[in-house]
Design a protein around this motif. Sequence first.
Motif, PDB file in Angstrom:
ATOM      1  N   LEU A 180       0.815  -1.215   0.000  1.00 31.90           N
ATOM      2  CA  LEU A 180       0.000   0.000   0.000  1.00 31.90           C
ATOM      3  C   LEU A 180       0.853   1.273   0.000  1.00 31.90           C
ATOM      4  O   LEU A 180       0.374   2.346  -0.380  1.00 31.90           O
ATOM      5  CB  LEU A 180      -0.936   0.008   1.219  1.00 31.90           C
ATOM      6  N   VAL A 181       2.114   1.147   0.438  1.00 29.66           N
ATOM      7  CA  VAL A 181       3.010   2.311   0.470  1.00 29.66           C
ATOM      8  C   VAL A 181       3.636   2.574  -0.896  1.00 29.66           C
ATOM      9  O   VAL A 181       4.001   3.704  -1.230  1.00 29.66           O
ATOM     10  CB  VAL A 181       4.104   2.104   1.539  1.00 29.66           C
ATOM     11  N   ILE A 182       3.741   1.538  -1.731  1.00 31.91           N
ATOM     12  CA  ILE A 182       4.410   1.662  -3.033  1.00 31.91           C
ATOM     13  C   ILE A 182       3.817   2.779  -3.892  1.00 31.91           C
ATOM     14  O   ILE A 182       4.560   3.635  -4.398  1.00 31.91           O
ATOM     15  CB  ILE A 182       4.405   0.310  -3.778  1.00 31.91           C
ATOM     16  N   PRO A 183       2.486   2.832  -4.107  1.00 30.57           N
ATOM     17  CA  PRO A 183       1.961   3.938  -4.934  1.00 30.57           C
ATOM     18  C   PRO A 183       2.189   5.313  -4.310  1.00 30.57           C
ATOM     19  O   PRO A 183       2.401   6.296  -5.037  1.00 30.57           O
ATOM     20  CB  PRO A 183       0.455   3.620  -5.043  1.00 30.57           C
ATOM     21  N   LEU A 184       2.165   5.405  -2.969  1.00 29.77           N
ATOM     22  CA  LEU A 184       2.427   6.680  -2.310  1.00 29.77           C
ATOM     23  C   LEU A 184       3.872   7.133  -2.549  1.00 29.77           C
ATOM     24  O   LEU A 184       4.130   8.308  -2.827  1.00 29.77           O
ATOM     25  CB  LEU A 184       2.168   6.565  -0.805  1.00 29.77           C
ATOM     26  N   ALA A 185       4.805   6.198  -2.443  1.00 31.97           N
ATOM     27  CA  ALA A 185       6.216   6.525  -2.673  1.00 31.97           C
ATOM     28  C   ALA A 185       6.448   6.921  -4.132  1.00 31.97           C
ATOM     29  O   ALA A 185       7.199   7.863  -4.417  1.00 31.97           O
ATOM     30  CB  ALA A 185       7.093   5.337  -2.295  1.00 31.97           C
ATOM     31  N   ALA A 186       5.793   6.216  -5.047  1.00 32.29           N
ATOM     32  CA  ALA A 186       5.927   6.540  -6.470  1.00 32.29           C
ATOM     33  C   ALA A 186       5.378   7.942  -6.755  1.00 32.29           C
ATOM     34  O   ALA A 186       5.974   8.722  -7.510  1.00 32.29           O
ATOM     35  CB  ALA A 186       5.195   5.500  -7.318  1.00 32.29           C
ATOM     36  N   PHE A 187       4.245   8.276  -6.135  1.00 32.14           N
ATOM     37  CA  PHE A 187       3.662   9.610  -6.306  1.00 32.14           C
ATOM     38  C   PHE A 187       4.604  10.679  -5.772  1.00 32.14           C
ATOM     39  O   PHE A 187       4.764  11.755  -6.375  1.00 32.14           O
ATOM     40  CB  PHE A 187       2.315   9.698  -5.596  1.00 32.14           C
ATOM     41  N   SER A 188       5.256  10.403  -4.649  1.00 32.06           N
ATOM     42  CA  SER A 188       6.196  11.354  -4.064  1.00 32.06           C
ATOM     43  C   SER A 188       7.344  11.648  -5.015  1.00 32.06           C
ATOM     44  O   SER A 188       7.779  12.801  -5.150  1.00 32.06           O
ATOM     45  CB  SER A 188       6.742  10.819  -2.737  1.00 32.06           C
ATOM     46  N   VAL A 189       7.850  10.608  -5.691  1.00 29.85           N
ATOM     47  CA  VAL A 189       8.943  10.784  -6.651  1.00 29.85           C
ATOM     48  C   VAL A 189       8.500  11.697  -7.793  1.00 29.85           C
ATOM     49  O   VAL A 189       9.215  12.638  -8.181  1.00 29.85           O
ATOM     50  CB  VAL A 189       9.411   9.417  -7.197  1.00 29.85           C
ATOM     51  N   VAL A 190       7.318  11.435  -8.344  1.00 32.97           N
ATOM     52  CA  VAL A 190       6.811  12.229  -9.471  1.00 32.97           C
ATOM     53  C   VAL A 190       6.562  13.683  -9.042  1.00 32.97           C
ATOM     54  O   VAL A 190       6.954  14.632  -9.740  1.00 32.97           O
ATOM     55  CB  VAL A 190       5.509  11.609 -10.027  1.00 32.97           C
TER      56      VAL A 190
END
Length: 493
Positions: A180-190
């Motif tokens: 569940l953290v993976i999409p949040l971390a990916a969004f943070s990078v973008v």
Amino acid sequence: MNVSSEASSASTDLSRIKRGPIVAALIIGAFVAILNETLLNIAFPDLMKEFSISPATIQWLSTAYMLVIGVLVPVTALLQQWFTTRQMFLTAMILFLVGTIICGSAPVFEMLLVGRVVQALGTGLMLPVMMNTILVIYPPEKRGGAMGMIGLVIMFGPAIGPTLAGLIIDQLDWRWLFFLVIPLAAFSVVFAAVFLRNVSDITKPKVDILSIVLSSIGFGGIVYGFSKAGESSWSDPEVVWTITVGGIALVLFIVRQLLVREPILNLRAFKYPMFSLVTVMMLVLMMTLFSTMILLPLFLQTALLMTAFKAGLTLMPGGVINGIMAPISGKLFDKYGPRVLVVPGLILVLLSVWLFTDISVNTTAGYVITLHIILLVGISLVMMPAQTTGLNQLPRHLYPHGTAILNTLQQVAGAIGTALFISIMSSGTKDFMTKTPNATPAEGLVAGLHNAFVIALFIGVIALVLGFFIKRVQAPKEEEKHVQASENGSFNL
């Protein structure tokens, strides 16, 4: 500050930089990292069953995380003078994302630990960058409010983390704590790639390899020694030797930093008395705080026999109130200074820890919630105001070094505190069970917790004594130009 640093500072134009998008990018990244940390703590009992490991072994998921950060953060003072804000932050978040993927897919405990180490590399790079950026883009008289706003968002992670983790574990599987953290971390990078701007001064000082080696051996050896003591005993030769070698390396590191022309961690920051006082106080306080964060979930699930979800709900109100208090304490700090917040905050921390020394298997959830709220209200009154006070006294060229020093010692103190209190708890439990053969495991655990909280109480008293000496400080003269540039710019949050 040398000529090259001054030239670089002058070339960094802050007048056209808007605070809002920069702070938002930093907050999102910090929230993701801290959310993941708090998600995992409450899963420790389930992970112990999943991988058939002991409390002393499971603590490595927390200790290794802090160990890596403690080893890496001293070097960030150097890295921030070699690489831009964007480069540092994006690298940090990409590492954190990769580590999260490794953790979620880990088939064995060792792979899970590797993933945590990679996550820690990302967190270790990110935390000093965040604090240093706030110091650069905000004038001293507005930093309390800025730190409070960051505290509000960051504390939302610990507030919802345990409850969310409990719900996920009860309904799904512990791996979803990472998925569940993976999409949040990916969004943070973008988001950071689009909105984050460079605010740091690139001076490219000489890289002193020997200092980096001594720092890694020093901080790493001390934390590893304390952690190993939690697994075995303080008389274990491995424990004695690693702490001894770490201590010697740390002394050599300190001496070298004071002798070389361009230290990787400029310890001359300690010439500023308020920074030194705050650093020692935070080191002591973090030992108490980290120990409580580890011990409470164990007590709720093992002694009170709560499910992971119910334990999370029990810890949620304190986290929510802590988040609400963060911006309030920041505004109060800007208006009244640190002492009126720090001293009452430390008294609340001591009160809660003292009351925790009397918990038992008959303690109600409501009582634990009340004590937890008192503890976190106290922490919210101390953390940001104290750190901001210490950093405000530093000149701008020491910001990367000051933030690196604070973050390093806090993480090392957390790792030592966690290992120390787990060791005290385990030892107390064994002694109680030996002397009281008919006692239940829950009663044995509570006896061990009593010992740990008593020691935490004594350590907290030291922090309170130091708190009485904290006072508002004036920014150094070299800040005046920076403040003027800040006020002339378009800085809206």
